[in-house]
Write an enzyme that holds these catalytic residues in place. Structure first.
Site, PDB file in Angstrom:
ATOM      1  N   CYS A 148      59.907  31.139  54.493  1.00 48.97           N
ATOM      2  CA  CYS A 148      58.546  31.114  53.947  1.00 48.97           C
ATOM      3  C   CYS A 148      58.412  32.165  52.849  1.00 48.97           C
ATOM      4  CB  CYS A 148      57.541  31.372  55.064  1.00 48.97           C
ATOM      5  SG  CYS A 148      55.820  31.454  54.509  1.00 48.97           S
ATOM      6  N   PHE A 164      31.578  43.565  39.629  1.00 49.78           N
ATOM      7  CA  PHE A 164      32.463  42.571  40.232  1.00 49.78           C
ATOM      8  C   PHE A 164      32.088  42.437  41.715  1.00 49.78           C
ATOM      9  CE2 PHE A 164      34.775  44.880  36.919  1.00 49.78           C
ATOM     10  CZ  PHE A 164      35.181  43.859  36.067  1.00 49.78           C
ATOM     11  N   GLU A 190      28.144  40.171  38.630  1.00 51.87           N
ATOM     12  CA  GLU A 190      29.273  39.289  38.927  1.00 51.87           C
ATOM     13  C   GLU A 190      29.314  38.172  37.893  1.00 51.87           C
ATOM     14  OE1 GLU A 190      32.264  37.198  39.970  1.00 51.87           O
ATOM     15  OE2 GLU A 190      31.915  39.019  41.163  1.00 51.87           O
ATOM     16  N   CYS A 243      43.294  45.545  44.384  1.00 53.90           N
ATOM     17  CA  CYS A 243      44.477  45.041  45.079  1.00 53.90           C
ATOM     18  C   CYS A 243      45.725  45.245  44.235  1.00 53.90           C
ATOM     19  CB  CYS A 243      44.300  43.570  45.438  1.00 53.90           C
ATOM     20  SG  CYS A 243      44.065  42.486  44.008  1.00 53.90           S
TER      21      CYS A 243
END
Length: 422
Positions: free
Chosen positions: A69, A273, A293, A367
């Site tokens: 995977c 955001f 946003e 992230c």
């Protein structure tokens, strides 16, 4: 012919790094620092053949599909060493921008906490396959287990495949986003053929067993037995179909708590955001918040969340493309704190505007440690002081890490020590 290699370190995606006898750098997946392995070499890639001398930190992987995977890279590493490596990813990303700073230990996340999954659907000659892409391939692996996913999703793979069975034709592929909410599974199917009346009726019947609260196909609502809700009393979030959502509830709570503490005791607050209001509504328990946003459907979800959450201050919403039209210093002036949580590309244009402002506190969430470090450099050069960096391991067993960074306004012209990378 296989060559014997010694793994010296790991790259930022989790692949082992070694040098061949001729001095060429190669990347060998599923190896660990200090291991001696044999590998078939093709260009800069090495295919692991055998482990001659394993690392003492090697453990049995949690999933039978590991190495096949494409979702996980590091299930074979002991948690302590794995978390230390994740922290070093953040340290190195900031050091590359000349920023020397203390980095907190990684906030860990447990298996079986991923509440959002994006499956690939493909029909072959035999049946519909629901799963994830194989590593370095466009082929789809029909998964039998996934230790990342919450049981509410993992245990309903067959049910989800049956839902999509009518709408994926031979030789076609589609995508299914599944979110586990407090009222059931929120399922969004994209890329399948347009459903007809008979499909609507069949899908509606299939989705009424109580496990699925909403089913949408290419944005069109097929059935909704209950409104999808993510409850965190007194706040309720309403996800948009297939839209952005923090991947795990524990990591979301950790990040929201870090943001809330970093904002301090003064408002109002600007949330850039903002998405569906992950940070907006928690902050709105104490301060008025302006949420900005670019995606209309996320603001629609936030609007619903705002109206159904209790004991919050005023929340104002504004749709704006912050990449093309960042908030300028005069617009930033009323706020005591700014939070920004952009996509992986970061918020360079907005950081440049923030660096020219006099906002007392700024909190960055990302992230992507590399783009956050770039934005941090901009803020520091503009007169801000980086006070805290906390990694949150939202993406377990991968090379990705979430980071929360806190900044305070210092005197203009202040300096930060730059570090030289060896």
């Amino acid at each position: 012919m296989a060559e014997t290699l010694t793994i010296t370190s790991l790259g930022h995606e989790g692949d082992g790094i070694a040098e061949t006898a001729s001095g060429q750098k190669v990347f060998v997946p599923f190896t660990l620092p200090g291991e001696v392995v044999t590998a078939e070499i093709e260009g800069e890639r090495g295919h692991l053949v055998s482990i001659v001398r394993p690392s003492p930190d090697r453990i049995d992987p949690a999933c039978k599909h590991f190495t096949v995977c494409g979702g996980c890279a590091l299930q074979h590493w002991a948690p302590e060493r794995y978390q230390a490596w994740k922290r070093e990813l953040v340290v190195h990303a900031f050091a590359q921008r000349g920023i020397e700073t203390e980095v907190d230990p990684v906030v860990p996340v447990a298996p079986h906490t991923r509440r959002r999954a994006v499956f690939t659907l493909a029909r072959d000659d035999k049946a519909l396959v629901l799963g994830f892409n194989k590593r370095d391939s466009h082929d789809v692996l029909a998964i039998e287990e996934c230790p990342l996913l919450v049981p509410e999703i993992e245990n309903r793979r067959d049910k989800l495949a049956a839902l999509a069975n009518r709408l994926v034709d031979q030789g076609k592929r589609a995508r299914m986003t599944v979110v586990s909410t407090d009222t059931g599974l929120d399922v969004s199917l994209e890329g399948a053929r347009k459903p007809g009346r008979a499909d609507y009726e069949a899908l509606g019947r299939a989705a009424t067993d109580g496990s699925i609260c909403r089913l949408t196909v290419d944005g069109a609502e097929i059935v909704m037995s209950r409104v999808p809700e993510l409850r965190n009393d007194p706040i309720v979030l309403y996800p948009s179909p297939g839209g952005f959502l923090q991947a795990t509830a524990p990591s979301e709570k950790s990040m929201a708590d870090l943001v809330d503490a970093a904002v301090g005791k003064s408002g109002p607050v600007l949330d850039l955001f903002s998405g569906i209001g992950t940070f907006t509504l928690k902050l709105a328990r104490r301060f008025p918040v302006l949420a900005v946003e670019g995606e209309a459907r996320l603001l629609q979800a936030l609007d619903r969340s705002m109206r159904f959450s209790k004991n919050i201050k005023a929340v104002t919403m504004r749709r704006r493309d912050l990449f093309l039209n960042p908030m300028a210093p005069p617009e930033l002036k009323p706020f005591q704190a700014v939070v920004f949580d952009p996509p992986r590309a970061g918020a360079k244009a907005q950081a440049e505007m923030l660096a020219k402002s006099a906002v007392p506190r700024i909190v960055g969430v990302s992230c992507n440690a590399a783009t956050l470090a770039r934005d941090a450099r901009i803020l520091i050069d503009g007169g801000y002081r980086l006070t805290r960096v906390t990694p949150v391991d939202q993406f377990l067993w991968s090379g990705h890490i979430e980071v929360v960074a806190t900044f305070e306004l210092a005197r203009k012209g202040s300096t930060t020590r730059r570090v030289k990378l060896s």
